[in-house]
Scaffold this motif. Structure first.
Motif, PDB file in Angstrom:
ATOM      1  N   MET A 127     -24.194 -43.870 -28.688  1.00  9.32           N
ATOM      2  CA  MET A 127     -24.154 -42.430 -28.397  1.00  9.32           C
ATOM      3  C   MET A 127     -22.895 -42.119 -27.589  1.00  9.32           C
ATOM      4  O   MET A 127     -22.624 -42.779 -26.581  1.00  9.32           O
ATOM      5  N   ARG A 128     -22.130 -41.139 -28.012  1.00 14.58           N
ATOM      6  CA  ARG A 128     -20.894 -40.769 -27.320  1.00 14.58           C
ATOM      7  C   ARG A 128     -21.206 -39.730 -26.240  1.00 14.58           C
ATOM      8  O   ARG A 128     -20.973 -38.537 -26.420  1.00 14.58           O
ATOM      9  N   TRP A 129     -21.703 -40.236 -25.094  1.00 16.17           N
ATOM     10  CA  TRP A 129     -22.212 -39.338 -24.063  1.00 16.17           C
ATOM     11  C   TRP A 129     -21.122 -38.444 -23.478  1.00 16.17           C
ATOM     12  O   TRP A 129     -21.342 -37.249 -23.270  1.00 16.17           O
ATOM     13  N   ARG A 130     -19.967 -39.002 -23.220  1.00 13.01           N
ATOM     14  CA  ARG A 130     -18.908 -38.193 -22.605  1.00 13.01           C
ATOM     15  C   ARG A 130     -18.412 -37.121 -23.574  1.00 13.01           C
ATOM     16  O   ARG A 130     -18.138 -35.989 -23.174  1.00 13.01           O
ATOM     17  N   GLY A 131     -18.333 -37.474 -24.835  1.00 12.45           N
ATOM     18  CA  GLY A 131     -17.937 -36.480 -25.828  1.00 12.45           C
ATOM     19  C   GLY A 131     -18.981 -35.382 -25.964  1.00 12.45           C
ATOM     20  O   GLY A 131     -18.642 -34.200 -26.122  1.00 12.45           O
ATOM     21  N   ILE A 132     -20.259 -35.762 -25.888  1.00 10.77           N
ATOM     22  CA  ILE A 132     -21.339 -34.774 -25.953  1.00 10.77           C
ATOM     23  C   ILE A 132     -21.277 -33.833 -24.754  1.00 10.77           C
ATOM     24  O   ILE A 132     -21.382 -32.612 -24.895  1.00 10.77           O
ATOM     25  N   LEU A 133     -21.085 -34.409 -23.548  1.00 13.71           N
ATOM     26  CA  LEU A 133     -21.018 -33.578 -22.344  1.00 13.71           C
ATOM     27  C   LEU A 133     -19.791 -32.677 -22.366  1.00 13.71           C
ATOM     28  O   LEU A 133     -19.855 -31.518 -21.929  1.00 13.71           O
ATOM     29  N   ARG A 134     -18.677 -33.187 -22.875  1.00 16.19           N
ATOM     30  CA  ARG A 134     -17.467 -32.359 -22.977  1.00 16.19           C
ATOM     31  C   ARG A 134     -17.713 -31.147 -23.871  1.00 16.19           C
ATOM     32  O   ARG A 134     -17.386 -30.010 -23.523  1.00 16.19           O
ATOM     33  N   THR A 135     -18.319 -31.402 -25.017  1.00 19.82           N
ATOM     34  CA  THR A 135     -18.613 -30.311 -25.946  1.00 19.82           C
ATOM     35  C   THR A 135     -19.626 -29.340 -25.365  1.00 19.82           C
ATOM     36  O   THR A 135     -19.463 -28.109 -25.466  1.00 19.82           O
ATOM     37  N   LEU A 136     -20.663 -29.866 -24.720  1.00 17.02           N
ATOM     38  CA  LEU A 136     -21.687 -29.018 -24.124  1.00 17.02           C
ATOM     39  C   LEU A 136     -21.092 -28.121 -23.049  1.00 17.02           C
ATOM     40  O   LEU A 136     -21.414 -26.928 -22.974  1.00 17.02           O
ATOM     41  N   GLY A 137     -20.218 -28.671 -22.226  1.00 11.87           N
ATOM     42  CA  GLY A 137     -19.572 -27.867 -21.185  1.00 11.87           C
ATOM     43  C   GLY A 137     -18.742 -26.739 -21.764  1.00 11.87           C
ATOM     44  O   GLY A 137     -18.779 -25.605 -21.274  1.00 11.87           O
ATOM     45  N   LEU A 138     -17.990 -27.042 -22.828  1.00 19.36           N
ATOM     46  CA  LEU A 138     -17.195 -25.998 -23.479  1.00 19.36           C
ATOM     47  C   LEU A 138     -18.074 -24.900 -24.061  1.00 19.36           C
ATOM     48  O   LEU A 138     -17.765 -23.705 -23.950  1.00 19.36           O
ATOM     49  N   LEU A 139     -19.172 -25.286 -24.671  1.00 19.34           N
ATOM     50  CA  LEU A 139     -20.061 -24.300 -25.275  1.00 19.34           C
ATOM     51  C   LEU A 139     -20.720 -23.414 -24.219  1.00 19.34           C
ATOM     52  O   LEU A 139     -20.893 -22.208 -24.431  1.00 19.34           O
ATOM     53  N   ILE A 140     -21.088 -23.983 -23.067  1.00 14.86           N
ATOM     54  CA  ILE A 140     -21.657 -23.168 -21.986  1.00 14.86           C
ATOM     55  C   ILE A 140     -20.622 -22.181 -21.465  1.00 14.86           C
ATOM     56  O   ILE A 140     -20.943 -21.015 -21.188  1.00 14.86           O
ATOM     57  N   CYS A 141     -19.383 -22.629 -21.315  1.00 16.26           N
ATOM     58  CA  CYS A 141     -18.316 -21.720 -20.881  1.00 16.26           C
ATOM     59  C   CYS A 141     -18.128 -20.586 -21.873  1.00 16.26           C
ATOM     60  O   CYS A 141     -17.929 -19.429 -21.483  1.00 16.26           O
ATOM     61  N   LEU A 142     -18.193 -20.918 -23.177  1.00 17.00           N
ATOM     62  CA  LEU A 142     -18.069 -19.875 -24.193  1.00 17.00           C
ATOM     63  C   LEU A 142     -19.213 -18.876 -24.091  1.00 17.00           C
ATOM     64  O   LEU A 142     -19.002 -17.663 -24.198  1.00 17.00           O
ATOM     65  N   PHE A 143     -20.415 -19.380 -23.867  1.00 13.76           N
ATOM     66  CA  PHE A 143     -21.555 -18.476 -23.762  1.00 13.76           C
ATOM     67  C   PHE A 143     -21.454 -17.586 -22.522  1.00 13.76           C
ATOM     68  O   PHE A 143     -21.899 -16.429 -22.547  1.00 13.76           O
ATOM     69  N   SER A 144     -20.889 -18.086 -21.453  1.00 14.66           N
ATOM     70  CA  SER A 144     -20.773 -17.281 -20.235  1.00 14.66           C
ATOM     71  C   SER A 144     -19.978 -16.011 -20.476  1.00 14.66           C
ATOM     72  O   SER A 144     -20.230 -14.979 -19.852  1.00 14.66           O
ATOM     73  N   VAL A 145     -19.041 -16.071 -21.419  1.00 18.66           N
ATOM     74  CA  VAL A 145     -18.226 -14.889 -21.725  1.00 18.66           C
ATOM     75  C   VAL A 145     -19.082 -13.760 -22.287  1.00 18.66           C
ATOM     76  O   VAL A 145     -18.793 -12.580 -22.094  1.00 18.66           O
ATOM     77  N   THR A 146     -20.190 -14.115 -22.961  1.00 13.49           N
ATOM     78  CA  THR A 146     -21.053 -13.087 -23.554  1.00 13.49           C
ATOM     79  C   THR A 146     -21.825 -12.300 -22.497  1.00 13.49           C
ATOM     80  O   THR A 146     -22.473 -11.308 -22.826  1.00 13.49           O
ATOM     81  N   LEU A 147     -21.771 -12.732 -21.238  1.00 12.44           N
ATOM     82  CA  LEU A 147     -22.433 -11.998 -20.159  1.00 12.44           C
ATOM     83  C   LEU A 147     -21.567 -10.866 -19.628  1.00 12.44           C
ATOM     84  O   LEU A 147     -22.039 -10.038 -18.843  1.00 12.44           O
ATOM     85  N   ILE A 148     -20.306 -10.810 -20.053  1.00 14.36           N
ATOM     86  CA  ILE A 148     -19.414  -9.748 -19.582  1.00 14.36           C
ATOM     87  C   ILE A 148     -19.738  -8.394 -20.208  1.00 14.36           C
ATOM     88  O   ILE A 148     -19.786  -7.382 -19.487  1.00 14.36           O
ATOM     89  N   PRO A 149     -19.967  -8.291 -21.548  1.00 13.28           N
ATOM     90  CA  PRO A 149     -20.301  -6.972 -22.118  1.00 13.28           C
ATOM     91  C   PRO A 149     -21.490  -6.281 -21.460  1.00 13.28           C
ATOM     92  O   PRO A 149     -21.407  -5.077 -21.174  1.00 13.28           O
ATOM     93  N   PRO A 150     -22.626  -6.966 -21.164  1.00  8.84           N
ATOM     94  CA  PRO A 150     -23.704  -6.273 -20.467  1.00  8.84           C
ATOM     95  C   PRO A 150     -23.293  -5.765 -19.094  1.00  8.84           C
ATOM     96  O   PRO A 150     -23.755  -4.696 -18.663  1.00  8.84           O
ATOM     97  N   ALA A 151     -22.428  -6.520 -18.402  1.00  7.01           N
ATOM     98  CA  ALA A 151     -21.939  -6.054 -17.102  1.00  7.01           C
ATOM     99  C   ALA A 151     -21.127  -4.776 -17.259  1.00  7.01           C
ATOM    100  O   ALA A 151     -21.224  -3.846 -16.433  1.00  7.01           O
ATOM    101  N   LEU A 152     -20.327  -4.689 -18.313  1.00  8.57           N
ATOM    102  CA  LEU A 152     -19.543  -3.476 -18.573  1.00  8.57           C
ATOM    103  C   LEU A 152     -20.456  -2.315 -18.947  1.00  8.57           C
ATOM    104  O   LEU A 152     -20.193  -1.165 -18.579  1.00  8.57           O
TER     105      LEU A 152
END
Length: 483
Positions: free
Chosen positions: A1-26
């Motif tokens: 299992m490529r744990w570090r690669g999985i965590l790297r991808t998961l972190g990027l995806l969470i960061c991408l999702f955080s951007v979707t919280l900006i429109p409701p704030a606006l």
């Protein structure tokens, strides 16, 4: 299992999702009705978490294998659902417990449409928009969106796509490159959303309601900005628009792509699954209409036609929009509609359920077995259109059906153990596992009154339904964890 690669991808995806919280704030800033601070705090927290997961593993460039894709898919949907809790939990006007906030988040993300909220129209506009946006993002699958841009980040996407995309024929791609496939899926998805929003606006909705309901219509989600759901508008035209776009969204998006590129509607008429899907829809509508008309449930044939169309389409495609309390209709109809939701929509669509192609294959396999009983020496094949379906696919469909029945039975028994009655337990599991939403008994209005353990079990059912059973069950097998 490529744990570090999985965590790297998961972190990027969470960061991408955080951007979707900006429109409701606006949205909160625009309407000045509160809720903005909760979204800003949730944005900062999710961005920090995503960065914290990504940064230590930022140099772990590696191709994801099949096992990595399955694990990352489950992790991402689980973590994403937890991140989605934050705005609901931080918004003081809602007064939700952690369990209720989690239920609302997972229900939106999985496009289930079950809710614990009441007095929905009195909530801040930011929350109303956020609920609809969650369904829109979950409809096609945020991972499919990420697949379109992950190659630019140095991450292969085929394994994620195979784990996420619904349906039994997961290796089928519309374009040679998986990133191009994901992009085309989203082009179609966005185009349907824009067209639906424009149609709602022309039909009389304000822009806020039109966009919000377009999000939940094209995602086949069922959330509304009103307690009365679509019934608030009391418009046959709006109901018709909703039904049409639900039918389009519940069809295989690959068929839409073929029709667009080929500039011909023959793709729809030649596809076996689409034909079977429309046959189910027409049959269901006729049965519901004739029954309601004969029982004189509504005052006129026109109103009966309207209600029969929107409710039969909405429930059978697993959207869960309501214009009337269908649970009080003649008992035959509510049970029929709930059972129809088990079939759901087509593979590679935003609908839930078993999927039409699986039910079609099960039926044709059954016919083949009957023929073999009559002619034991005969050779019979299971076909979709002119194609012979490989035995491995037929076996996988039977395996999926067995796993689906097992998960359904286990979760239902768990709900019964919490004290729910049989009708409530059965309909709640069906509504959540099929990503439908409304049920009977104690959950006919909303899910606020059931116990916390029952809600967590139903959240698990939502994830099983959204990720199509096997994606989660495979993690429970010893073989998966062997190196």
């Amino acid at each position: 299992m490529r744990w570090r690669g999985i965590l790297r991808t998961l972190g990027l995806l969470i960061c991408l999702f955080s951007v979707t919280l900006i429109p409701p704030a606006l949205i909160a800033l625009w309407y000045q009705d509160g809720g903005g601070l909760a979204f800003l705090v949730a944005f900062v927290v999710s961005l920090i978490v995503g960065f914290w997961v990504w940064y230590p593993n930022r140099a772990a460039y590696s191709d994801l294998k099949v096992r990595d894709g399955f694990l990352l898919t489950v992790l991402f949907w689980s973590v994403l659902g937890c991140v989605g809790i934050l705005p609901f939990w931080f918004t003081g006007e809602l007064g939700l417990s952690f369990t209720d906030a989690a239920f609302e988040s997972f229900s939106g993300l999985t496009t289930t449409g079950a809710t614990v909220l009441s007095g929905i129209e009195t909530l801040p506009h930011s929350i109303l928009y956020y609920r609809q946006q969650l369904q829109w993002l979950g409809g096609m699958g945020i991972i499919v969106l990420a697949v379109a841009i992950l190659p630019m980040l140095g991450i292969g996407g085929m394994q994620l796509y195979r784990a996420e995309i619904p349906g039994p024929l997961k290796d089928a791609k519309m374009t040679p490159r998986i990133a191009d496939t994901a992009k085309h899926l989203w082009y179609i998805y966005v185009a349907l959303t824009v067209a639906c929003a424009a149609a709602y606006k022309v039909a009389g909705m304000g822009w806020f309601d039109a966009i919000g309901h377009a999000f939940s219509t094209v995602s086949v989600g069922g959330f509304s900005t009103y307690d009365a759901n679509l019934g608030y508008f009391d418009s046959a035209l709006i109901n018709t628009i909703c039904g049409i776009f639900l039918l389009l969204s519940a069809m295989n998006f690959a068929v839409h792509y073929a029709a667009i590129t080929g500039r011909s509607f023959r793709s729809y008429t030649q596809d076996s699954e689409v034909r079977a899907f429309m046959l189910v829809q027409v049959t269901l509508f006729v049965v519901v209409f004739v029954t309601l008309l004969s029982q004189q449930v509504f005052g006129s044939a026109a109103e009966t036609l309207d209600q029969a169309f929107i409710q039969s389409v909405s429930i059978s495609t697993t959207a869960g929009f309501t214009t009337a309390d269908f649970s009080v209709w003649p008992l035959f109809i509510p049970v029929l509609l709930i059972l129809a939701s088990f079939i759901g929509g087509c593979a590679s669509s935003t609908a839930g359920g078993l999927k039409v192609v699986r039910v079609l294959l099960l039926a044709r396999q059954g016919v083949r077995e009957l023929n073999r009983l009559v002619h034991p020496q005969g050779v019979y094949s299971v076909k979709l259109g002119s194609r012979i379906v490989p035995p491995r696919v037929v076996e996988a469909v039977w395996g999926f059906f067995a796993a689906y029945a097992l998960v359904f039975a286990v979760i239902m028994l768990g709900l019964l153990a919490t004290g729910l009655d049989q009708v409530t337990a059965f309909s709640a599991v069906a509504a959540c596992l099929n990503n439908l939403g409304p049920g009977f008994g104690e959950v006919v209005q909303n899910y606020a009154d059931i116990s916390a353990p029952a809600k967590w079990m139903l959240m698990l059912a939502m994830l099983f339904g959204r990720l199509e059973i096997f994606t989660i069950l495979v993690l429970l097998t010893p073989t998966f964890w062997r190196s």
